[in-house]
Each structure stands twice: as structure tokens, then as C-alpha cells.
Design an enzyme around this catalytic site. Structure first.
Site, mmCIF file in Angstrom:
data_model
loop_
_atom_site.group_PDB
_atom_site.id
_atom_site.type_symbol
_atom_site.label_atom_id
_atom_site.label_comp_id
_atom_site.label_asym_id
_atom_site.label_seq_id
_atom_site.Cartn_x
_atom_site.Cartn_y
_atom_site.Cartn_z
ATOM 1 N N ASP A 98 0.839 -1.103 -0.052
ATOM 2 C CA ASP A 98 0.008 0.081 -0.125
ATOM 3 C C ASP A 98 0.827 1.272 0.011
ATOM 4 O O ASP A 98 1.878 1.477 0.687
ATOM 5 C CB ASP A 98 -0.783 -0.079 1.279
ATOM 6 C CG ASP A 98 -1.790 1.077 1.291
ATOM 7 O OD1 ASP A 98 -2.352 1.439 0.153
ATOM 8 O OD2 ASP A 98 -2.307 1.668 2.524
ATOM 9 N N HIS A 99 0.652 2.145 -0.883
ATOM 10 C CA HIS A 99 1.290 3.552 -0.810
ATOM 11 C C HIS A 99 2.794 3.121 -1.038
ATOM 12 O O HIS A 99 3.662 3.961 -0.443
ATOM 13 C CB HIS A 99 0.911 4.295 0.100
ATOM 14 C CG HIS A 99 -0.337 4.932 0.079
ATOM 15 N ND1 HIS A 99 -0.677 5.951 -0.687
ATOM 16 C CD2 HIS A 99 -1.271 4.682 0.864
ATOM 17 C CE1 HIS A 99 -1.921 6.212 -0.553
ATOM 18 N NE2 HIS A 99 -2.451 5.675 0.307
ATOM 19 N N HIS A 194 -7.712 10.441 4.058
ATOM 20 C CA HIS A 194 -7.106 9.511 4.998
ATOM 21 C C HIS A 194 -7.177 10.109 6.511
ATOM 22 O O HIS A 194 -7.564 11.171 6.541
ATOM 23 C CB HIS A 194 -5.557 9.821 4.597
ATOM 24 C CG HIS A 194 -5.191 9.148 3.287
ATOM 25 N ND1 HIS A 194 -5.579 7.715 3.166
ATOM 26 C CD2 HIS A 194 -4.560 9.540 2.204
ATOM 27 C CE1 HIS A 194 -4.793 7.397 1.873
ATOM 28 N NE2 HIS A 194 -4.465 8.548 1.177
ATOM 29 N N GLY A 195 -6.964 8.985 7.149
ATOM 30 C CA GLY A 195 -6.946 9.479 8.818
ATOM 31 C C GLY A 195 -8.309 9.220 9.496
ATOM 32 O O GLY A 195 -9.168 8.653 8.739
ATOM 33 N N HIS A 228 -9.429 4.955 -1.616
ATOM 34 C CA HIS A 228 -8.448 5.084 -0.490
ATOM 35 C C HIS A 228 -9.304 5.828 0.820
ATOM 36 O O HIS A 228 -10.243 6.318 0.383
ATOM 37 C CB HIS A 228 -7.293 5.465 -0.684
ATOM 38 C CG HIS A 228 -6.184 4.599 -1.579
ATOM 39 N ND1 HIS A 228 -4.807 4.789 -1.414
ATOM 40 C CD2 HIS A 228 -6.237 3.569 -2.162
ATOM 41 C CE1 HIS A 228 -4.433 4.064 -1.951
ATOM 42 N NE2 HIS A 228 -5.206 3.166 -2.662
ATOM 43 N N ASN A 271 -9.975 0.434 0.614
ATOM 44 C CA ASN A 271 -8.918 0.256 1.822
ATOM 45 C C ASN A 271 -9.351 0.783 3.211
ATOM 46 O O ASN A 271 -10.162 1.738 3.269
ATOM 47 C CB ASN A 271 -7.610 1.273 1.243
ATOM 48 C CG ASN A 271 -6.874 0.741 0.006
ATOM 49 O OD1 ASN A 271 -7.318 -0.385 -0.692
ATOM 50 N ND2 ASN A 271 -5.812 1.460 -0.038
ATOM 51 N N ASP A 273 -7.940 0.898 7.229
ATOM 52 C CA ASP A 273 -6.674 0.802 8.068
ATOM 53 C C ASP A 273 -7.265 1.101 9.463
ATOM 54 O O ASP A 273 -7.123 0.524 10.572
ATOM 55 C CB ASP A 273 -5.548 1.301 7.569
ATOM 56 C CG ASP A 273 -4.496 1.441 8.381
ATOM 57 O OD1 ASP A 273 -4.305 0.708 9.382
ATOM 58 O OD2 ASP A 273 -3.345 2.077 7.776
ATOM 59 N N ARG A 277 -7.029 -0.348 13.781
ATOM 60 C CA ARG A 277 -5.803 0.637 14.777
ATOM 61 C C ARG A 277 -6.841 0.846 16.036
ATOM 62 O O ARG A 277 -6.544 0.635 17.325
ATOM 63 C CB ARG A 277 -5.314 1.520 14.168
ATOM 64 C CG ARG A 277 -4.211 1.288 13.000
ATOM 65 C CD ARG A 277 -3.293 2.372 12.794
ATOM 66 N NE ARG A 277 -3.040 2.371 11.342
ATOM 67 C CZ ARG A 277 -2.237 3.556 10.773
ATOM 68 N NH1 ARG A 277 -1.905 4.545 11.632
ATOM 69 N NH2 ARG A 277 -1.998 3.580 9.459
#
Length: 362
Positions: A98-99, A194-195, A228, A271, A273, A277
Site C-alpha cells: 500500500d502506498h 485519509h485518517g 483509499h 482500503n 486501516d 488500529r
């Protein structure tokens, strides 16, 4: 079974109109948990390791400072682990970078045994992005490895990928980019971020997705689309972290119904992530709540103090004292922590498998 290519998984997602989740992992135990939950739902599995996470697997706990040597070492370790685990299951499994930020990192993953890689040149001028991506495609095809690239810029922060503003993907540029590079799938910018802070009531521009998909169809191009920055960040997860005095600020994910609309419009790979977490850190905090003696126990003390003092939900930072366990798995004496991580992976992945429609597609 042996590892399959990412293209194999996304061709099926495109054909049968479901979303293929792509989950980032940072500990080998998460790989095992991911396979188990996908087996339970009879779903195809696409595992991802981000560029800097390669260094983390390579033994660099300050992964933001990972060297190419760290990443090469990490790529070999995780690829070998996933390949062995894949042999023990009947569901199809692909392993994706990824990335990937440089040709050298992408090359290391291809040579290590990854079956799918992403080169991210989205911050570069259009022609330079094409040139660099084409070089990656030329190398990957020699190994039968699928290639993802990105066009358009997502706002937000994820490891070393960051931008204050978004730039939507131009459909005509997307067509030209794919024609000139020969990539297998394209990550586009259409409103995700993102985030952990996506913004409230995000509405994705599915018109962009539809336009690109129609152009590909008209031009007889077999290229799938990737989303993403698509973590859902459930409200209950934010609330449960707040219960343990973690300030999540304006944390807000992409609503499930928005992603489902994007899948219908033509998004094939999504995606995820941040969700994993956050759930992992919530479970770690729950462990400390239920077993306060762990707050001062050996390597656990650092984890407890770090989370409380830094308000950081990334377990890669709080669990640095478990350096060996990152790549070898947690021992029986750490079963409570191992169980906390296992439950977090299965909780988040299980929900998404169902919501994105990949259940039963293995």
C-alpha cells in the site's frame, strides 16, 4: 492454496458487483486473525502492508525513519509468513503493498513475493507519474504481479502520505493514465480522506466513479477502481475510546451507505486501516481496565503510559516494547493481549465483509 494476484480478486469483485475490502496489517498475529475471519465468512482476503509498515516488520519500531534495508527485510519476512499461512487455507489470499513511495520499495516487495503492489506518484506532475508508474508496471509484469497507481490527491494523513486539500480525479486524465501505463487498478479521489477525521456527513462524488467506469468500458479497458481513505470509524468505537479518556476530537468515518453507493457506481477495492488500529487500542485499554495489575507489568507499562500520555490510537507506537512479537507472534503468557488484538481484527473485518458484500465470495 498459493497466493493469488490482486487482479484476480478485483476481476471477481467487478464481475459480481461487490466491494473487495483491503485490510492493512502491522503484526503477524493480525494476519492469522484475518484469515480466520475470512474463512468463517468464506470471503476472499486482500491483505495490505503500507510502505513504512514494511520497516516496522523489518524491526524498525521508529518506522517513520525506516531505511530501504529495513523495508527489504520486512517485505521478505511478511511475504514469507503470509505465503505459508495461505497454503493452509482454501480461501484466495493476495498480498499488496500500500502506498509504495519509490521504485526501490516496490521492487523489494515484488522480489519478496507480494502479488500486488501500489506505486503512489499522485503528488507528482501528471507526466512524471505516468513515467514512473510505467516503469513499475514493466517490472511487475515479469513476475505476474498486479499494479495499482493513484491519480488525484486525498486530503488527510496516513503514515508519510499527507495533504491538506483534495484534488478530484479527472476522468479523461484517468483514461489517458491507464492507457499509457497499463496498470491493473486505479485509486481515485472522489471525496474520501485519509485518517480518522473525514468530516461529518461526507457525500462521495459517485458521478466521478461512474464517469471513469463508463470511459473504461467504452474504451474496452479492464481496469478496476480503488477507494483509499475509506475507514468507516463507527460511532460506538469513538465513544468507547472516549470512555477510556482518549480524546478522539472530530473523528468521523465514511458512512457505510456512502461506500455501498460507491460500490454500485463502480468502486471495486476499498482500503481500511484506521478502524482496526482504533479497535485494537480500545481493546488494549479495556485489558488495562479489567486487569489493572498489567499497568505496571513489564512491557505493558510502556504501552499504558504511552497511550495515556500521547492520546495515540496507533498500536505500532504503544506496543514498541513487544518488538519480537511483531514478527514472531505473541506468546501464551501474553494471551490476553493476543486475544485483544484478535477480537479487534475480527470485529472490524467481519462487519465490513458483510457490508461490502464479499461474504460467501471465496
Amino acid at each position: 492454496m498459493t497466493l493469488v494476484t490482486g487482479k484476480y480478486l478485483l476481476n471477481n469483485a467487478d464481475k459480481f458487483k461487490y466491494g473487495q475490502p483491503a485490510f492493512n496489517v502491522n503484526f503477524v498475529d493480525q494476519v492469522t486473525s484475518a484469515i480466520e475471519i475470512h474463512e468463517a465468512f468464506h470471503a476472499p482476503l486482500l491483505l495490505q502492508v503500507a510502505d513504512l509498515a514494511l520497516g516496522f516488520f523489518g524491526g524498525r519500531v521508529d518506522f517513520a525513519n525506516s531505511t530501504l534495508e529495513d523495508k527489504i527485510r520486512g517485505a521478505k519476512l511478511i511475504a514469507n509468513f503470509v505465503k505459508e499461512k495461505a497454503k493452509e487455507t482454501n480461501i484466495p489470499v493476495a498480498l499488496h503493498l500500500d502506498h509504495g513511495r519509490t521504485y526501490e520499495t516496490v521492487k523489494a516487495c515484488i522480489e519478496a513475493g507480494f502479488t500486488s503492489v501500489m506505486y503512489d506518484g499522485s503528488s507528482l506532475p501528471f507526466e512524471e507519474n505516468i513515467k514512473n508508474t510505467k516503469a513499475v508496471v514493466d517490472l511487475a509484469k515479469k513476475y505476474n504481479v498486479s499494479v495499482e497507481a493513484e491519480l488525484g490527491i486525498l486530503a488527510g494523513v496516513e503514515d508519510d502520505v499527507s495533504s491538506e486539500n483534495s484534488t478530484y480525479t479527472n476522468p479523461l486524465q484517468a483514461l489517458e493514465f491507464v492507457q499509457k501505463t497499463g496498470i491493473d487498478y486505479l485509486a481515485i479521489s472522489y471525496g474520501t480522506k485519509h485518517g480518522a477525521s473525514k468530516g461529518k456527513n461526507v457525500k462521495l462524488s459517485t458521478e466521478i466513479v461512474t464517469a471513469i467506469k463508463e470511459l473504461f468500458l467504452f474504451s474496452n479497458i479492464n481496469c478496476q477502481l480503488v477507494s483509499h481513505g475509506s475507514s468507516t470509524i463507527p460511532t460506538y468505537l469513538v465513544e468507547s475510546l472516549s470512555k477510556y479518556s482518549m480524546d478522539m476530537g472530530e473523528s468521523e468515518g465514511i458512512k457505510i451507505d456512502q461506500i455501498q453507493k460507491a460500490i454500485k457506481a463502480g468502486i471495486n477495492k476499498i482500503n481500511v486501516d484506521t478502524d482496526i488500529r482504533m479497535a485494537t487500542t480500545r481493546n488494549i485499554l479495556e485489558l488495562f481496565e479489567n486487569h489493572p495489575e498489567y499497568k505496571t507489568k513489564d512491557k505493558y507499562k510502556y504501552a499504558y503510559d504511552y497511550i495515556k500520555n500521547n492520546n495515540d490510537f496507533d498500536p505500532r507506537n504503544s506496543l514498541v516494547e513487544f518488538k519480537n512479537e511483531i514478527t514472531s507472534g505473541f506468546s501464551d503468557e501474553d494471551y490476553l493481549l493476543k486475544n485483544a488484538m484478535d477480537k479487534a481484527v475480527k470485529e472490524m473485518m467481519g462487519q465490513i465483509i458483510v457490508e461490502f458484500g464479499s461474504i460467501g465470495r471465496a
